[in-house]
Design a protein around this motif. Sequence first.
Motif, PDB file in Angstrom:
ATOM      1  N   CYS A  37      35.559 -30.558 -16.834  1.00 30.53           N
ATOM      2  CA  CYS A  37      35.919 -30.338 -15.426  1.00 30.53           C
ATOM      3  C   CYS A  37      35.960 -28.862 -15.163  1.00 30.53           C
ATOM      4  O   CYS A  37      35.927 -27.883 -15.919  1.00 30.53           O
ATOM      5  N   ALA A  38      35.541 -28.596 -13.988  1.00 26.96           N
ATOM      6  CA  ALA A  38      35.307 -26.932 -13.638  1.00 26.96           C
ATOM      7  C   ALA A  38      35.976 -26.751 -12.260  1.00 26.96           C
ATOM      8  O   ALA A  38      35.731 -27.318 -11.037  1.00 26.96           O
ATOM      9  N   ILE A  39      37.009 -26.131 -11.947  1.00 28.90           N
ATOM     10  CA  ILE A  39      37.680 -25.392 -10.856  1.00 28.90           C
ATOM     11  C   ILE A  39      37.720 -24.214 -10.335  1.00 28.90           C
ATOM     12  O   ILE A  39      37.842 -23.358 -11.256  1.00 28.90           O
ATOM     13  N   GLN A  40      36.730 -23.671  -9.534  1.00 24.42           N
ATOM     14  CA  GLN A  40      36.560 -22.550  -9.473  1.00 24.42           C
ATOM     15  C   GLN A  40      36.228 -22.051  -7.949  1.00 24.42           C
ATOM     16  O   GLN A  40      36.098 -22.741  -7.080  1.00 24.42           O
ATOM     17  N   ASP A  41      36.854 -20.606  -7.512  1.00 27.10           N
ATOM     18  CA  ASP A  41      36.675 -20.288  -6.199  1.00 27.10           C
ATOM     19  C   ASP A  41      37.474 -21.030  -5.143  1.00 27.10           C
ATOM     20  O   ASP A  41      37.194 -21.265  -3.885  1.00 27.10           O
ATOM     21  N   CYS A  42      38.673 -21.547  -5.679  1.00 26.95           N
ATOM     22  CA  CYS A  42      39.563 -22.162  -4.980  1.00 26.95           C
ATOM     23  C   CYS A  42      40.971 -21.539  -4.468  1.00 26.95           C
ATOM     24  O   CYS A  42      41.165 -20.682  -5.598  1.00 26.95           O
ATOM     25  N   ILE A  43      41.396 -21.914  -3.350  1.00 30.58           N
ATOM     26  CA  ILE A  43      42.946 -21.444  -3.238  1.00 30.58           C
ATOM     27  C   ILE A  43      43.914 -22.476  -3.543  1.00 30.58           C
ATOM     28  O   ILE A  43      43.719 -23.636  -2.877  1.00 30.58           O
ATOM     29  N   LEU A  44      44.817 -22.333  -4.009  1.00 27.45           N
ATOM     30  CA  LEU A  44      45.808 -23.058  -4.482  1.00 27.45           C
ATOM     31  C   LEU A  44      47.151 -22.815  -4.020  1.00 27.45           C
ATOM     32  O   LEU A  44      47.540 -21.641  -4.570  1.00 27.45           O
ATOM     33  N   GLU A  45      47.855 -23.172  -3.037  1.00 26.21           N
ATOM     34  CA  GLU A  45      49.028 -22.674  -2.427  1.00 26.21           C
ATOM     35  C   GLU A  45      50.110 -22.965  -3.331  1.00 26.21           C
ATOM     36  O   GLU A  45      50.932 -22.274  -3.590  1.00 26.21           O
ATOM     37  N   THR A  46      50.272 -24.347  -3.483  1.00 25.68           N
ATOM     38  CA  THR A  46      51.291 -24.368  -4.773  1.00 25.68           C
ATOM     39  C   THR A  46      50.853 -25.344  -5.763  1.00 25.68           C
ATOM     40  O   THR A  46      50.168 -26.367  -5.620  1.00 25.68           O
ATOM     41  N   VAL A  47      51.146 -25.138  -6.971  1.00 20.41           N
ATOM     42  CA  VAL A  47      50.789 -25.550  -8.304  1.00 20.41           C
ATOM     43  C   VAL A  47      51.977 -26.130  -9.035  1.00 20.41           C
ATOM     44  O   VAL A  47      52.980 -25.362  -9.361  1.00 20.41           O
ATOM     45  N   VAL A  48      52.501 -27.556  -9.092  1.00 20.64           N
ATOM     46  CA  VAL A  48      53.652 -27.883  -9.550  1.00 20.64           C
ATOM     47  C   VAL A  48      53.017 -28.400 -11.188  1.00 20.64           C
ATOM     48  O   VAL A  48      52.257 -29.103 -11.153  1.00 20.64           O
ATOM     49  N   GLY A  49      53.842 -28.016 -12.036  1.00 24.55           N
ATOM     50  CA  GLY A  49      53.566 -28.392 -13.362  1.00 24.55           C
ATOM     51  C   GLY A  49      53.246 -27.252 -14.375  1.00 24.55           C
ATOM     52  O   GLY A  49      52.706 -27.338 -15.468  1.00 24.55           O
ATOM     53  N   ALA A  50      53.221 -26.046 -13.908  1.00 24.67           N
ATOM     54  CA  ALA A  50      52.678 -24.960 -14.607  1.00 24.67           C
ATOM     55  C   ALA A  50      53.570 -23.573 -14.037  1.00 24.67           C
ATOM     56  O   ALA A  50      53.878 -23.399 -12.968  1.00 24.67           O
ATOM     57  N   SER A  51      53.953 -22.817 -14.816  1.00 22.63           N
ATOM     58  CA  SER A  51      54.966 -21.584 -14.650  1.00 22.63           C
ATOM     59  C   SER A  51      54.080 -20.558 -14.030  1.00 22.63           C
ATOM     60  O   SER A  51      54.509 -19.735 -13.418  1.00 22.63           O
ATOM     61  N   ASP A  52      52.673 -20.060 -14.649  1.00 22.98           N
ATOM     62  CA  ASP A  52      51.870 -19.432 -13.982  1.00 22.98           C
ATOM     63  C   ASP A  52      50.422 -19.617 -14.461  1.00 22.98           C
ATOM     64  O   ASP A  52      50.144 -20.453 -15.002  1.00 22.98           O
ATOM     65  N   ALA A  53      49.625 -18.751 -13.877  1.00 17.35           N
ATOM     66  CA  ALA A  53      48.029 -19.055 -14.253  1.00 17.35           C
ATOM     67  C   ALA A  53      47.788 -19.134 -15.483  1.00 17.35           C
ATOM     68  O   ALA A  53      46.958 -19.647 -16.000  1.00 17.35           O
ATOM     69  N   CYS A 112      39.862 -18.302  -8.992  1.00 15.76           N
ATOM     70  CA  CYS A 112      40.818 -18.988  -8.189  1.00 15.76           C
ATOM     71  C   CYS A 112      41.918 -18.325  -7.741  1.00 15.76           C
ATOM     72  O   CYS A 112      42.394 -17.171  -8.394  1.00 15.76           O
ATOM     73  N   LEU A 113      42.538 -18.429  -6.428  1.00 15.19           N
ATOM     74  CA  LEU A 113      43.949 -17.699  -6.102  1.00 15.19           C
ATOM     75  C   LEU A 113      44.949 -18.550  -6.068  1.00 15.19           C
ATOM     76  O   LEU A 113      44.659 -19.732  -5.386  1.00 15.19           O
ATOM     77  N   PHE A 114      45.951 -18.218  -6.465  1.00 17.64           N
ATOM     78  CA  PHE A 114      47.121 -19.035  -6.663  1.00 17.64           C
ATOM     79  C   PHE A 114      48.398 -18.168  -5.805  1.00 17.64           C
ATOM     80  O   PHE A 114      48.405 -17.019  -6.159  1.00 17.64           O
ATOM     81  N   GLU A 115      48.873 -19.148  -5.358  1.00 17.39           N
ATOM     82  CA  GLU A 115      50.269 -18.505  -4.329  1.00 17.39           C
ATOM     83  C   GLU A 115      51.542 -19.014  -4.930  1.00 17.39           C
ATOM     84  O   GLU A 115      52.167 -17.689  -5.286  1.00 17.39           O
ATOM     85  N   ASN A 116      51.867 -20.229  -5.359  1.00 20.85           N
ATOM     86  CA  ASN A 116      53.059 -20.356  -5.956  1.00 20.85           C
ATOM     87  C   ASN A 116      53.096 -21.321  -6.956  1.00 20.85           C
ATOM     88  O   ASN A 116      52.194 -22.148  -7.318  1.00 20.85           O
ATOM     89  N   PHE A 117      53.886 -21.176  -7.844  1.00 22.00           N
ATOM     90  CA  PHE A 117      54.058 -22.042  -9.274  1.00 22.00           C
ATOM     91  C   PHE A 117      55.304 -22.534  -9.314  1.00 22.00           C
ATOM     92  O   PHE A 117      56.398 -21.901  -8.949  1.00 22.00           O
ATOM     93  N   SER A 118      55.487 -23.847  -9.817  1.00 23.94           N
ATOM     94  CA  SER A 118      56.647 -24.743 -10.055  1.00 23.94           C
ATOM     95  C   SER A 118      56.491 -25.204 -11.435  1.00 23.94           C
ATOM     96  O   SER A 118      55.621 -26.375 -11.592  1.00 23.94           O
ATOM     97  N   SER A 119      57.123 -24.931 -12.313  1.00 24.40           N
ATOM     98  CA  SER A 119      56.903 -25.664 -13.984  1.00 24.40           C
ATOM     99  C   SER A 119      57.963 -26.766 -14.039  1.00 24.40           C
ATOM    100  O   SER A 119      57.504 -27.517 -14.860  1.00 24.40           O
TER     101      SER A 119
END
Length: 732
Positions: free
Chosen positions: A593-609, A620-627
Motif C-alpha cells: 500500500c502507498a499513502i502519500q501527499d494526503c491530509i489526515l485530520e484525525t488518526v485513531v489507533g496511533a499516538s503519533d506519525a 502526508c500531513l497529520f493534525e490529530n492522533f488518538s492512540s
Amino acid sequence: MDWQQLEEAVRKIAENHWSCTARPETLAGVKCDIVLRPSPEEWVVIEVTKEKSLGKLRDDLAKLNTVRLSLVPDGIVCRAFFVSAHEVSSLRESGRAQRVEVLSLNDFRERFIGKGAYDHERRKVEFGSALDPETNSPDNSDFIEISYIEDSTGSQYTVKDISKLVLGGRKVVLLGEFGTGKSRCSQEVFDAVSKEEFLFPTFAINLREHWGHKTFDILIRSHLSSLGLSGLEDNAVKLCRSGLTALILDGFDEIGSQSWSGEPNKLRAIRQSSLQGVRDLVAKSENRGVLLCGRDHYFSNNEEMLTCLGLDNTAIILRCPDEFSDEQARLYISKNSELEEFPEWGPRKPLICQLFSKLEPSTMEGLLSESAGEVDFFEKTLAAICERETRIHPSIDSNILSDILLELSKICRRGSDVNQELTPAEINDTFYSVSGFSPMDEASSILQRLPYLGRVSSGSGNRRFVDDYAQSGLEGYSLTRAFTTFNKDVSHDVYKKPLGQFGIKFLGAHGLIGEDAEKYVRFCNSKGNTQIAADYLCSKVDASEEEINCKGFDVFRANILELDLSERHIKGLSLSDVHLHKVILNETQFEQCAIQDCILETVVGASDADHLPECFDDSCLFENFSSVDNVSRISELALTDSQKTLIAIIRKLFFQPGRGRKEEALLRGTSKYWDAKTAQEIVRYMQSNGIIFEAPGDRGKLFIPNRKHMRRMGNIISMLGSCDDVLWDLAS
C-alpha cells in the motif's frame, strides 16, 4: 346553555339565514322572543324555551298562533317557529295543526346552518396530506400526542392547547417539514373544536384544491361544492362574512403560483398573489380563531409569511418537531401495526413511521435482519414520498420527481460546502433536463416545496437539503444508478463532496462491489471525476470481509469523511492527494500500500506519525492522533474478563463496518482479557436465538449480525450491568 345563551344562539342563526335584525317585540299583546322582518310582507316569529312542562309548551304554541293570525288582515305572512332546548317530537303534531313549526335547537341549527351535515361530510374527506398510503382514504390511525414548539418563547403546545387557542379566537400558524404531521394535527384540532363549538361549523379547507381563488366567497363555495354541500353555500358565505366560523386552512404552501422566478422580489410578489384568497378569508374571521398549516421554509422569513397570510404580530407561530421521540415512534408502531419494534436506523419522522406501520411483519423482519434492509427501505420510502407528493399535485409523475431529487443531490456534490445551495435556476434546469419541458403552473409550486429541501436564508430563493440522512441516501442511490448504467455524464462531472456514512452502504447493498464496478471507477478517474474512486473505496470497506484488495483502482484528488480500517487486511491501496477527515487503524494490516501527499485530520489507533505503518509517506500531513481505540478502552473497563469478552464480541459484530466477522477475528486485539469459554457460550447463545447467523465467507465461515438486534446490543454496551439482559447474565 342557560336561557339567555339559548336565545342568543337562535338569534344568531336566524339573523344569518334571513339577513336581517332579530330582536324581541310585542305583537298582538304577546311578548315574542325573536322577531325578524325579511320583507314588509314576510315576518318571522320565533319562541325560544327551555321548559319541559307539556302544558306550558302548548300555551306558548297557542300564543304564536295568535300572533300569526293577527298579522293576516295586514297582508303579512308570518312564519312561526317554536324552538326548544329539548326533544319536542310530542309537540310536532300540535304545532302543525296551528301552523307553527316545532324544532329542537339541533333541528333549527341543521335546517339553517347545516353544521352536522358539514361535520359528517368533512370527516369523510382527507385533511391535507393525512392519508392512508395504501388506500388513499383519510388517515384514521391512532394519533400519538406530541408537543408543538412556539417560535418566540419555546413554550410547548398540545392539540388540546391549540384547540383552546382557536376556540378563543387566536390566530395560529403551524409550520413543519414534509411528513412531520401538520395535516394530522389539523385533523385532530378540527375534531376537538367541532365538539366544543355547538352552533357553527369550523371550516377545514385543503388549500391545494383552491388554486386561483382570489376572494373568500369563491373559496368557501368551492370547498362546500367539493363536499357535495352546495345547498349550504349561501349561508356559509354569510357566516364567514359575519365572522361566525373558525377556520382550519391546511397547505398554504400548496395553493400554487403560476411561475417561479430566481429573483427574490418577484418570488415574494408571486406568493403574495397566490394567497390573496386566503388573506381575504382570514380577514373575515377577525374575531374567530384560525389555524394555518404549511411547510417551513416556504416563505423567505416570518415577516413575509404574516403579511401573505393576513396576520399580525399577535399570531402564535408553532413548529412541528422533525421526528418522533424513540418512545413516541415505538408507541405509534405498537398502536397501529402488528410490529413489535422500530429499527435502530429508521428515521423517526411521522410519515416514515406510518410507512413502517403498513409493512407486513415478515417484510419488516427482513428489513431488520438483512444488512441491505436500511437501503431497501430508503428506496421504497423515496418512491412512496414522491407518489404522495404527486397525489397532492398530479401534474408531475412520481418517477420524474424522484429523478429531480436524485439529480439535485448530484449538483450538491459539486461543491465542497456541507450545505450546498441550490438556486431556482438550477432547480428549474434540473426539472427541464429530467422531464423535457419547463416548469409551469402546478409544476412550479412543487419545485418551491420539494421534499427534503428548505430555504437557505431570509430573502433568498435558494434551497438546500435540510435532512442530512436523506441527502446522503439520495447521493448513494444516485451513485448506484451511475454504476449500474455506466453513466458517462457522471464520469465527466467533478464531485468535491464525499458520500456520507449512509450513502456508502448503497453500492454494497446492490452488489456493485467487484471487477465490473472497478472498471467504472477507473473510467471516472480517466475522465476527471476522481471522487468516485474514494466513494467506491469506502463502500468496498463497508461491504467487504476482512481482506480487501484495492489493486484494481487508485484513489487521488478526493475527499473521505471516515475510513474505518479496523481489523482489515488491505492490499494494494494507493491514496494520493486525498483529504481524510478521519481514519481508524485498529489491528489493520497493510500489504503493498502507498499513502502519500494526503491530509489526515484525525488518526485513531496511533499516538503519533512515528507509530504509523510504513505505507504512510512523510509527505502526508497529520493534525490529530488518538492512540486509544475502542478495544483498548474495553481492557480498561472495571469489568470481569468474561464481561469484557462479551463487549468485544458485540462491538466487533454489530458496530464495526463489514458484512461479518471470521471466528478468529473475534479474538484479535483482545488477548489481555479474552475468556474462551465465555466467548463460546455467547456465540452459541447468539446463534440459537437468531442474533447472529453463520455463513460461508471467502476464506472460512463468517458470523453475520442480525441487524434487528442493534438496539439491544447497543443497550448492553451503554448500560453494562444495568441492562438486565440474558447475555450479560451469561457473561457474569
